[in-house]
Design an enzyme around this catalytic site. Structure first.
Site, PDB file in Angstrom:
ATOM      1  N   HIS A  22       0.729  -1.259   0.053  1.00  0.00           N
ATOM      2  CA  HIS A  22      -0.023  -0.108  -0.101  1.00  0.00           C
ATOM      3  C   HIS A  22       0.760   1.106  -0.033  1.00  0.00           C
ATOM      4  CE1 HIS A  22       0.235   0.304   4.467  1.00  0.00           C
ATOM      5  NE2 HIS A  22      -0.755  -0.531   4.729  1.00  0.00           N
ATOM      6  N   HIS A  76      -4.927  -9.050  14.623  1.00  0.00           N
ATOM      7  CA  HIS A  76      -4.723  -7.845  13.933  1.00  0.00           C
ATOM      8  C   HIS A  76      -5.909  -8.110  12.740  1.00  0.00           C
ATOM      9  CE1 HIS A  76      -3.852  -3.988  12.056  1.00  0.00           C
ATOM     10  NE2 HIS A  76      -2.876  -4.404  11.406  1.00  0.00           N
ATOM     11  N   GLU A  78      -6.283  -6.318  10.039  1.00  0.00           N
ATOM     12  CA  GLU A  78      -5.616  -5.843   8.593  1.00  0.00           C
ATOM     13  C   GLU A  78      -5.479  -7.249   7.615  1.00  0.00           C
ATOM     14  OE1 GLU A  78      -2.286  -3.085   8.545  1.00  0.00           O
ATOM     15  OE2 GLU A  78      -2.865  -2.518   6.403  1.00  0.00           O
ATOM     16  N   ASP A  80      -3.515  -8.533   5.545  1.00  0.00           N
ATOM     17  CA  ASP A  80      -2.356  -9.251   5.229  1.00  0.00           C
ATOM     18  C   ASP A  80      -2.062 -10.216   6.536  1.00  0.00           C
ATOM     19  OD1 ASP A  80      -1.963  -6.992   6.990  1.00  0.00           O
ATOM     20  OD2 ASP A  80       0.074  -7.036   6.850  1.00  0.00           O
ATOM     21  N   HIS A 142      -0.887  -1.026  15.090  1.00  0.00           N
ATOM     22  CA  HIS A 142      -0.988   0.372  14.712  1.00  0.00           C
ATOM     23  C   HIS A 142      -2.622   0.521  14.136  1.00  0.00           C
ATOM     24  CE1 HIS A 142      -1.125  -0.575  10.241  1.00  0.00           C
ATOM     25  NE2 HIS A 142      -0.858  -1.651  10.924  1.00  0.00           N
ATOM     26  N   ASP A 161       2.251  -6.858  14.231  1.00  0.00           N
ATOM     27  CA  ASP A 161       2.848  -5.813  13.337  1.00  0.00           C
ATOM     28  C   ASP A 161       4.244  -5.266  14.182  1.00  0.00           C
ATOM     29  OD1 ASP A 161       1.736  -5.973  10.803  1.00  0.00           O
ATOM     30  OD2 ASP A 161       0.419  -4.599  11.328  1.00  0.00           O
ATOM     31  N   TYR A 189      10.162   0.146   8.841  1.00  0.00           N
ATOM     32  CA  TYR A 189       9.084  -0.345   9.063  1.00  0.00           C
ATOM     33  C   TYR A 189       8.129   0.474  10.295  1.00  0.00           C
ATOM     34  CZ  TYR A 189       5.256  -3.329   9.964  1.00  0.00           C
ATOM     35  OH  TYR A 189       3.821  -3.918   9.703  1.00  0.00           O
ATOM     36  N   HIS A 220       5.657  -9.982  10.416  1.00  0.00           N
ATOM     37  CA  HIS A 220       6.477  -9.666   9.254  1.00  0.00           C
ATOM     38  C   HIS A 220       8.005  -9.980   9.517  1.00  0.00           C
ATOM     39  CE1 HIS A 220       3.049  -8.008   7.024  1.00  0.00           C
ATOM     40  NE2 HIS A 220       2.821  -7.167   8.212  1.00  0.00           N
TER      41      HIS A 220
END
Ligand code: FEO
Length: 392
Positions: A22, A76, A78, A80, A142, A161, A189, A220
């Site tokens: 993104h 989380h 999100e 991904d 986040h 994350d 990051y 990640h």
């Protein structure tokens, strides 16, 4: 090899071809880390991006029949990390989805499904047999839904994350990949993803102090396992969360007819002459995600633009929008540039920098058309001011 420790296996997806997350440039690709804990009630911690489903499923099948999974923890929302929950539930329809209260809201909005949710809060535990997992909400680290899972029996933290890096690699541990390279990517990051939420990160770090940690397994990139590496990344997060910066400068600019470029170069040599480490980044060639990482490192941020149609150049406008959102704070700024007949566009430079927490050191340095030798010499006097701010 998927075994991380004591019945905990990595079952993630290596996204080696990813070059843009993104808008965040990912030249080293990325990894979406998911884990299966082979306890009495087998538990999956996080999933992967939608197109990584087959790879994740194959890794799960290598260690367990997915039909036996009892819990899917979504740290989380999100996509991904939660993007394959729906596909996976087709293989384990009895599994409960464990998430924070905001996680439940987010997952319902994304999938529009009435799954069996088990909502947890900070301090809640989940017995999965020989282990009792603990949960810590990490709002805005986040997203509002973010949380961490901790296994006291293994002394392992799964912070999603936080502490992650966009790296695709066959290695799983930071010490195998090269700790300095991992820390560089962890900084990028943090700068691009976590930087606006320093106060929330400080709270997370305070909570972590009470936890014995043998490993930190982010969602990640590489994992942290050597005590000195865990200390290093936790210390770095502390410094970044307090918006500390190094005594260095970064000059960021774009130019129409090379005048602003001349000014940027003059500033670069003048600051270098003062023995201040300084980087010179043209927005024509440097991507925003690398530029913002340099901003996070640097106590002094100099931004230059030509004026076009009463505005800064579009590349500089994009940088200003990005830096205002990420709010590096506690930095000094200098603005400069070339104009033809109107200086009104320069106001955007100072306004946006202020809103980003970068306090302009003066009223800016603006030159009509092409700077002459005297104007460049006057501009170079800024270097002494930069030195004064950085060393007193
Ligand atoms: Fe890696 Fe906020 O997702």
């Amino acid at each position: 090899m998927s075994l991380i420790k004591n019945e905990i296996h990595w079952v993630g997806f290596i996204d080696g071809n990813l070059r843009n997350f993104h808008g965040y440039a990912t030249p080293a690709g990325s990894t979406y880390n998911a884990f299966i804990v082979l306890d009495e009630k087998p538990t999956l911690i996080d999933t992967v991006k939608s197109y990584g489903f087959d790879e994740m499923l194959a890794r799960i099948r290598a260690v367990i029949d997915p039909a036996n999974i009892r819990y899917i923890i979504s740290n989380h929302t999100e996509m991904d990390h939660s993007g394959t929950i729906e596909q996976l539930l087709a293989y384990c329809p009895q599994a409960e989805v464990v998430c924070s209260p905001k996680g439940e809201e987010g997952l319902r909005r994304h999938f529009k499904k009435n799954w069996k949710f088990k909502v947890v809060n900070t301090g809640d535990t989940l017995s999965i047999g020989r282990r009792s997992l603990q949960f810590f909400l990490m709002p805005m680290v986040h997203w509002p839904d973010s949380m961490a899972t901790y296994s006291p029996a293994d002394r392992i933290l799964f912070p999603n994350d936080a502490f992650g890096q966009h790296i695709a690699s066959p290695e799983r541990f930071a010490d195998e990949y090269g700790i300095d390279r991992v820390c560089e990517q962890a900084a990028k990051y943090y700068a691009n993803i976590v930087m606006p939420y320093g106060n929330q990160v400080v709270k997370v770090l305070e909570a972590l102090q009470a936890l014995p940690l043998e490993m930190i397994l982010p969602s990640h990139g590489l994992f942290w396992r050597r005590p000195e590496d865990i200390r290093r990344i936790v210390d770095l997060y502390g410094r970044w969360a307090r918006y500390e910066a190094e005594n260095r400068a970064v000059i960021i600019y774009d130019s129409m007819w090379h005048s602003t470029e001349k000014m940027a170069q003059a500033l670069f040599y003048a600051i270098e002459k003062e023995n201040i480490p300084v980087s010179l980044l043209s927005l024509q060639t440097s991507g925003l995600s690398d530029v913002i990482t340099e901003v996070m490192r640097s106590k002094c941020v100099l931004v230059g633009s030509s004026i076009l149609n009463n505005n800064v150049l579009p590349t500089v406008g994009a940088f200003l929008t990005y830096v205002r959102g990420l709010k590096p704070r506690n930095r000094y700024g200098v603005t400069f540039g070339s104009y033809g007949w109107s200086t009104v566009g320069f106001k955007m430079l100072t306004d946006f920098l202020r809103e980003a927490g970068i306090e302009p050191m003066d009223d800016g340095h603006y030159v009509r058309y092409i700077p002459d030798a005297a104007e460049l010499a006057q501009l170079c006097a800024v270097a002494a001011e930069v030195k004064k701010r950085l060393t007193t």
